[in-house]
Structures are given as structure tokens and as C-alpha cells.
Design an enzyme around this catalytic site. Structure first.
Site, PDB file in Angstrom:
ATOM      1  N   LYS A   3       0.861  -1.189   0.000  1.00 42.16           N
ATOM      2  CA  LYS A   3       0.000   0.000   0.000  1.00 42.16           C
ATOM      3  C   LYS A   3       0.899   1.242   0.000  1.00 42.16           C
ATOM      4  CE  LYS A   3      -3.778   1.854   2.906  1.00 42.16           C
ATOM      5  NZ  LYS A   3      -4.623   1.592   4.073  1.00 42.16           N
ATOM      6  N   SER A  40      -9.323   1.217   3.168  1.00 41.36           N
ATOM      7  CA  SER A  40      -8.469   2.057   2.355  1.00 41.36           C
ATOM      8  C   SER A  40      -7.317   1.306   1.675  1.00 41.36           C
ATOM      9  CB  SER A  40      -7.883   3.170   3.221  1.00 41.36           C
ATOM     10  OG  SER A  40      -7.074   2.626   4.263  1.00 41.36           O
ATOM     11  N   SER A  41      -7.147   0.007   1.915  1.00 42.16           N
ATOM     12  CA  SER A  41      -6.105  -0.725   1.177  1.00 42.16           C
ATOM     13  C   SER A  41      -6.705  -1.145  -0.170  1.00 42.16           C
ATOM     14  CB  SER A  41      -5.620  -1.935   1.988  1.00 42.16           C
ATOM     15  OG  SER A  41      -5.242  -1.547   3.285  1.00 42.16           O
ATOM     16  N   ILE A  65      -7.371   0.689  10.427  1.00 45.24           N
ATOM     17  CA  ILE A  65      -7.760   1.344  11.691  1.00 45.24           C
ATOM     18  C   ILE A  65      -9.239   1.085  11.973  1.00 45.24           C
ATOM     19  CG2 ILE A  65      -8.209   3.617  12.744  1.00 45.24           C
ATOM     20  CD1 ILE A  65      -5.650   4.618  11.491  1.00 45.24           C
ATOM     21  N   GLY A  66     -10.002   0.935  10.887  1.00 45.55           N
ATOM     22  CA  GLY A  66     -11.446   0.724  11.056  1.00 45.55           C
ATOM     23  C   GLY A  66     -11.966  -0.370  10.140  1.00 45.55           C
ATOM     24  N   GLY A  67     -11.054  -0.998   9.384  1.00 50.35           N
ATOM     25  CA  GLY A  67     -11.504  -2.048   8.462  1.00 50.35           C
ATOM     26  C   GLY A  67     -10.762  -2.007   7.135  1.00 50.35           C
ATOM     27  N   SER A  68      -9.719  -1.195   7.057  1.00 50.19           N
ATOM     28  CA  SER A  68      -9.079  -0.934   5.760  1.00 50.19           C
ATOM     29  C   SER A  68      -8.346  -2.100   5.123  1.00 50.19           C
ATOM     30  CB  SER A  68      -8.126   0.250   5.888  1.00 50.19           C
ATOM     31  OG  SER A  68      -8.874   1.420   5.867  1.00 50.19           O
TER      32      SER A  68
HETATM   33  C1  LIG Z   1     -19.436  10.204   7.250  1.00 52.13           C
HETATM   34  C2  LIG Z   1     -20.812  10.119   7.717  1.00 52.13           C
HETATM   35  C3  LIG Z   1     -21.238  11.071   8.708  1.00 52.13           C
HETATM   36  C4  LIG Z   1     -22.267  10.629   9.569  1.00 52.13           C
HETATM   37  C5  LIG Z   1     -21.780   9.876  10.734  1.00 52.13           C
HETATM   38  C6  LIG Z   1     -22.481   8.617  10.829  1.00 52.13           C
HETATM   39  C7  LIG Z   1     -21.965   7.755  11.850  1.00 52.13           C
HETATM   40  C8  LIG Z   1     -22.376   6.374  11.711  1.00 52.13           C
HETATM   41  C9  LIG Z   1     -21.410   5.482  12.275  1.00 52.13           C
HETATM   42  C10 LIG Z   1     -20.107   5.493  11.516  1.00 52.13           C
HETATM   43  C11 LIG Z   1     -18.949   5.801  12.355  1.00 52.13           C
HETATM   44  C12 LIG Z   1     -17.647   6.017  11.678  1.00 52.13           C
HETATM   45  C13 LIG Z   1     -17.532   7.161  10.814  1.00 52.13           C
HETATM   46  C14 LIG Z   1     -16.174   7.352  10.322  1.00 52.13           C
HETATM   47  C15 LIG Z   1     -15.850   6.668   9.058  1.00 52.13           C
HETATM   48  C16 LIG Z   1     -14.574   5.975   9.144  1.00 52.13           C
HETATM   49  C17 LIG Z   1     -14.408   4.963   8.066  1.00 52.13           C
HETATM   50  C18 LIG Z   1     -13.179   4.182   8.323  1.00 52.13           C
HETATM   51  C19 LIG Z   1     -12.783   3.333   7.164  1.00 52.13           C
HETATM   52  C20 LIG Z   1     -11.529   2.567   7.395  1.00 52.13           C
HETATM   53  C21 LIG Z   1     -10.369   3.397   7.850  1.00 52.13           C
HETATM   54  C22 LIG Z   1      -9.093   2.615   8.032  1.00 52.13           C
HETATM   55  O1  LIG Z   1      -9.055   1.504   8.513  1.00 52.13           O
HETATM   56  N1  LIG Z   1      -7.981   3.248   7.675  1.00 52.13           N
HETATM   57  C23 LIG Z   1      -6.673   2.696   7.769  1.00 52.13           C
HETATM   58  C24 LIG Z   1      -5.637   3.693   7.741  1.00 52.13           C
HETATM   59  O2  LIG Z   1      -4.405   3.095   7.774  1.00 52.13           O
END
Ligand SMILES: CCCCCCCCCCCCCCCCCCCCCC(=O)NCCO
Length: 590
Positions: A151, A226-227, A247-250
Site C-alpha cells: 500500500k 483504504s487498502s 484502523i477501522g476495516g481498511s
Molecule cells: C461520514 C458520515 C457522517 C455521519 C456519521 C455517521 C456515523 C455512523 C457510524 C459510523 C462511524 C464512523 C464514521 C467514520 C468513518 C470511518 C471509516 C473508516 C474506514 C476505514 C479506515 C481505516 O481503517 N484506515 C486505515 C488507515 O491506515
């Protein structure tokens, strides 16, 4: 008229001149400010344009080079068809040359990126490394001659790690990161760098520098993120092993959407040093690094090769726990929790069926499966937002100052990162009343920032309490592991992730509790699943959008997640391998 100010007198002519001078100075400053802004934005656009052209040129040059030095189609396809175990064996026993394997994967990667735009640039040093591998005598390292993709946020000496942000163009990294160094030490050949969405905090796949990556199974849909480039490149057959961040599922979202395997380890099990994250200081829910691969053997090989003294020595924050074969190879029956619905929005029928089928396989293999209820998913989401956006998103807005904001990121950027708190509250009110969903308000208010150190410590306590609660629930059910949907839905049309973002609950839960989670392709969406989608409950706005955007997804891959308590990566991989083997056996017999 005259005014008298203590010792001197001012007539209205002087007052008028003062006002004119003040107004002129103010408008000069303002226009200076506006012009400076326009200039900076112009410079940024030029920089983006140049970088994009360099990237395209580098890919084209590699394509031209391979036209002259490439393999025959037959030889290339034989190599590309090999599962990881066979590829490794043949490289080890010398019946395959590292240079041929590299050429096969280079040419496939360049071929697929033409339509899918998953590669940002080739790593030119790969060739020299492959030649060195082929000249080597003596004992071979476990990854000898295996090409790996990375990545773009993995630091590689001499290359930029932009994360899709213009600010980081022309900042070549002085050194390889710890994982890259260890991979090379173990014989691997980093050969391609892959695309990601701007900032990496969305599960889209586009940025203004390198453009948009598409799904290998349906180019009108997204590969997840994001990957994104990793998921796409491996899913399209252009790489056998890659590395990303989560970080959240990437790692897991693109793995699910592109039909490949991945492992998000416990943060700390392998090094995370030397990856570009915008908010590195947000250590409560930090980014994990991990492998993606065509099969589970690839993940196992990657973990075995990384969990070695070389890595423990380079990054002393990593506990020196080598890969434990006794856990991976164990056959003891386990108690495994499962759920289809995380308690926020249900997963679509195909994802639900995926879990059901894995459950049946595991039961047949002698394990006990128990329904598991995730405690307070609203709290997990709120904690996630507090921990990653706790500075009110200032690090993100600073990183993007003067940058072009990618269209796929605009709404997220505006609502989560830029909007003032009152607007976030209004949007939260809208989601609650019109969208019948109270969770976005909690998330948006959290993204307005934590206001004091004592409140921050409160978040830390809440996080610890949530983690304990989860652990106690698992203990109460005597669970060794959990299986759950790979994601709430299969790949959706490009640029629509914002409309369904609540689904991230299915993956970021395991970041919040810092449990290792693997993702394995287990099935594909069927006509029957598509019919059942008609009955998908649409209580919230997000659920309505999921139903709408999931239409027409027949044939797309569906993964299942395998999860275990912290530092039990070997257990996760054991279960994944068991299910993968059963699925392959089933396919062979049907
Ligand atoms: C964007 C929508 C606005 C409304 C808010 C709704 C909230 C509903 C719950 C969602 C909560 C999280 C919102 C944040 C989105 C983050 C998405 C993360 C994707 C993966 C990121 C990751 O793992 N990055 C890796 C970096 O190395």
C-alpha cells in the site's frame, strides 16, 4: 470640524485620510491573503498534475520494458495460477527463477491496472533484487523470490508516502519501514505500490493524485478501502501477497469486496513503524499493519516470516513472540460465537448466508457454535469516533490545507472534519428524526473533539470498560473465537460509501477492542440472495441505502471474519485454513 486629542488636534481631513489608509491596508492584506491562497492552490494543483504524470509514465515505462523482456503468455499463466504453497516450494527448490516470477507478476499487474487503476507505481529496484536471488547459493529464506505489493503509505526508501494528500508529494522516504526491511531480509521482492483513498479514513478508493481504483469483479463498483489497490490487485491476480493498514476495516473491507484473504493482527503483534497515518498520535485505536493474500497459506507464510528476531530487533516495541505452530496446527474442538447482525444494521442476505455456511462447516468439523450478541455497538462506534477524531479532526484539516479534496471524500470531509459542532448536531438531529438512527449524532458530536484532558481520560476509561465488557461476554459463553460477516454488504457502486458508512461497525468493532481479525472469501452473491434482498429491513437511512446500492450484485465475493482474543493470530489463521480447506474439498466434490 476639529477634534482635540490631549496634546494634538486632528481635523476631519486627517480623519478621512486615516480611514482611507486603514481601508487600503485592509483590502491590500485581504487581497494578499486571497492571492496567496489562490497561488498556493495553483501550486498544489501543478504538483498533483506532475506527480500523476510521473506515476503514469513509470507504469508505461514498465509496460514497454516488459514487452521486450517479458515471458511467453503460457509460462506467465502457469506461474500466475500457482497457489502460494506451490510457488514457494518451486522457488525454494530452484525449479522456478525469481526473475521469471517477478516478470509474470509485473506484467499481470501492469495489465490489470490499465482498467482498474490499482497500481500507483512500480518499484524499479525489484529487478536487481530478483537477479540477486537467482544468483544466491546456500540456504534460502522463507520468502525467497516472492513478489510483494505494498500500500502506498508503506515507507519505501526513495519513494513518497502521500496517503493521497498533495502535502506529502516530493517527500521521498529516507528508509524502508520495518516490515519492508524484514520482508526483504526474508527474501521477498517488493515490486508494486498500490492506491488508497485520500487520508485513508474512508473506505472509498480515490484520491486527486492517483485517481480512482475500481473493483476487479465489477469496475462500476468500488474495491473498498483504504487498502483499495491491494485488494484490487490481488483480487485481479496481479499480486500473490500484499500489505496494507487497518484502523477501522481498511484491510478487511477491500479483502471482502475483492474476494481475497487478509489478516488484521492485534496492534503490537507486528511492527507498525514507518507507515504514513495522518493522526499517528491517536494511539487509543491505532492502525494495524497486516498481509493480504490470495489464500490462507500466504497469510501464514507472511506472519511466520515477519515474527522473527530481525523484526523484534528493528522495532523493540514488538513483543518477541514468534509464530506459534502449536496453536496453528492444533485440532482441539473449539467453542465459537457467531452473529449475522451486529445490532445496528443487519448484514444483507448473502453476507448472512456466508456466516451460516461457515457455521455449518465448523459444526461438521466438531466445533460448538453459539450465537453471540455484540454488547452496545453504539458505544463501540462512539468510542471509535472519540479515539480517532478526538482532536476535532484538526490533524486532518491541517493535512488537507490548500489540497484538492477528492469528490469521493467531500461529504465526509465536510461533515465529519470541517463542520462546526452546531452543524454536526443539526446533522445528527436529521439522522435521528428523518433517518430513525440515533448513532450518527453520537459519532458526529465525538468528531467535534474532546474538550479537556479530564474528558479525554474519561474516554480512556470508557474504552477500557468496553474492552473488559466484551472480554467478559466471551468468557461468560466460554468462547475461543468469533465468526461474523466480512462486511454488511458486497461491493457497491463507486463513490457511495458515505451513504452507508454506519456499516463500518462490522469491522471497526475489532479495532476498538484490538482483537486480531482475519477475512476469508467463502461464497458469492446468488440470484436467491438478490431475491431475499427484497425483504431486507430498512428501518434506518443507512439500511435503506444499503438495500438500494446492493441491487445487481450477483456474482460478487462475500467474506467472513474470524476473530480471536488479542495475540491469538495463529488461532484465527487455524480456523481460516480449516474453512478454506473444507470449501475447496466441497468444490472438488460438487
Ligand atoms: C461520514 C458520515 C457522517 C455521519 C456519521 C455517521 C456515523 C455512523 C457510524 C459510523 C462511524 C464512523 C464514521 C467514520 C468513518 C470511518 C471509516 C473508516 C474506514 C476505514 C479506515 C481505516 O481503517 N484506515 C486505515 C488507515 O491506515
Amino acid at each position: 470640524m476639529k477634534f482635540k486629542f490631549s496634546s494634538f488636534e486632528v481635523d476631519d481631513g486627517m480623519l478621512h485620510s486615516a480611514a482611507v489608509i486603514t481601508a487600503a491596508t485592509f483590502s491590500c492584506l485581504m487581497s494578499g491573503f486571497v492571492l496567496q491562497n489562490i497561488w498556493r492552490k495553483y501550486i498544489v494543483r501543478q504538483r498533483i498534475k506532475r506527480r500523476r504524470e510521473e506515476s503514469k509514465l513509470s507504469i508505461q515505462k514498465m509496460g514497454d520494458y516488459l514487452m521486450q523482456h517479458g515471458l511467453s503468455v503460457d509460462k506467465r499463466n502457469i506461474i500466475l495460477d500457482m497457489p502460494m504453497a506451490e510457488l514457494q516450494r518451486k522457488l525454494q527448490n530452484g525449479s522456478l527463477k525469481a526473475l521469471d516470477v517477478l516478470r509474470a507478476y509485473q506484467s499481470k499487474a501492469i495489465e490489470v491496472t490499465k482498467d482498474l487503476n490499482c497500481v500507483v507505481e512500480p518499484i524499479w529496484e525489484a529487478e536487481e533484487q530478483a537477479i540477486a536471488c537467482d544468483f544466491m547459493t546456500g540456504k534460502k529464506s522463507p520468502l525467497h523470490g516472492i513478489p510483494v505489493s505494498l500500500k502506498e503509505n508503506y515507507h519505501v526508501q526513495g519513494y513518497d508516502s502521500t496517503g493521497g494528500m498533495a502535502k506529502f508529494i516530493d517527500c521521498p522516504q529516507p528508509d524502508d519501514n520495518v516490515i519492508v526491511k524484514t520482508l526483504k531480509e526474508q527474501g521477498a521482492i517488493p515490486f508494486m505500490r498500490t492506491n488508497l483513498p485520500q487520508t485513508m479514513m474512508v473506505y472509498e478508493s480515490s484520491n486527486p493524485i492517483y485517481g480512482e481504483t475500481r473493483n476487479p469483479h465489477d469496475p462500476k463498483r468500488g474495491p473498498g478501502g483504504s487498502s483499495s489497490g491491494e485488494g484490487c490487485l490481488i483480487g485481479a491476480g496481479g499480486s500473490v501477497l500484499g500489505f496494507g493498514t487497518d484502523i477501522g476495516g481498511s484491510l478487511r473491507i477491500p479483502a471482502h469486496m475483492c474476494g481475497v484473504c487478509c489478516l488484521k493482527p492485534t496492534v503490537g503483534r507486528i511492527s507498525t513503524e514507518g507507515t504514513h497515518e495522518v493522526h499517528k498520535g491517536a494511539t487509543l485505536v491505532p492502525g494495524a499493519t497486516g498481509p493480504l493474500s490470495r489464500d490462507v497459506d500466504g497469510l501464514v507464510l507472511a506472519m511466520k516470516s515477519l515474527l522473527v528476531s530481525h523484526m523484534f530487533e528493528l522495532d523493540r516495541s514488538v513483543p518477541p513472540i514468534p509464530f506459534r505452530p502449536e496453536i496453528y496446527e492444533d485440532h482441539r474442538p473449539l467453542r465459537i460465537g457467531y452473529f449475522h447482525d451486529i445490532g445496528y444494521m443487519p448484514s444483507v442476505p448473502a453476507c448472512e448466508r456466508g456466516v451460516r455456511e461457515v457455521r455449518e462447516i465448523l459444526e461438521k468439523n466438531g466445533h460448538t457454535l453459539i450465537e453471540f450478541k455484540v454488547p452496545r455497538v453504539d458505544k463501540a462506534l462512539e468510542l471509535f469516533a472519540q479515539c480517532v477524531f478526538g482532536d476535532g479532526c484538526k490533524t486532518f484539516t491541517d493535512a488537507l490545507k490548500y489540497d484538492v479534496v477528492d469528490p469521493s471524500f467531500k461529504l465526509t470531509y465536510f461533515l465529519i472534519h470541517q463542520a462546526p459542532e452546531w452543524l454536526k448536531r443539526v446533522a445528527g438531529f436529521f439522522y435521528r428524526t428523518v433517518g430513525h438512527d440515533p448513532i450518527p449524532k453520537k459519532v458526529l458530536v465525538a468528531a467535534a473533539g474532546i474538550k479537556s484532558v479530564s474528558k479525554w481520560w474519561g474516554v480512556v476509561e470508557d474504552l477500557q470498560a468496553y474492552r473488559k465488557k466484551f472480554e467478559m461476554e466471551m468468557r461468560a459463553n466460554k468462547l475461543d473465537a468469533i465468526i461474523s460477516p466480512g462486511f454488511a454488504y458486497a461491493a457497491i457502486p463507486l463513490g457511495k460509501a458515505f451513504l452507508t458508512v454506519g456499516a463500518v461497525a462490522y469491522t471497526n468493532l475489532y479495532n476498538v477492542i484490538n482483537y486480531p481479525a482475519g477475512s476469508l472469501p467463502v461464497t458469492k452473491v446468488t440470484e436467491e440472495d438478490e431475491k431475499l434482498l427484497e425483504n431486507y429491513p430498512t428501518k434506518t437511512l443507512y439500511a435503506k441505502n444499503i438495500k438500494k446500492l446492493s441491487k445487481g450484485s450477483v456474482g460478487l465475493p462475500i467474506n467472513v471474519q474470524f476473530v480471536a482474543p488479542p495475540y491469538q493470530e495463529e488461532l484465527v489463521l487455524r480456523l481460516m485454513k480449516e474453512v478454506e480447506t473444507s470449501i475447496k474439498l466441497g468444490e472438488r466434490h460438487s
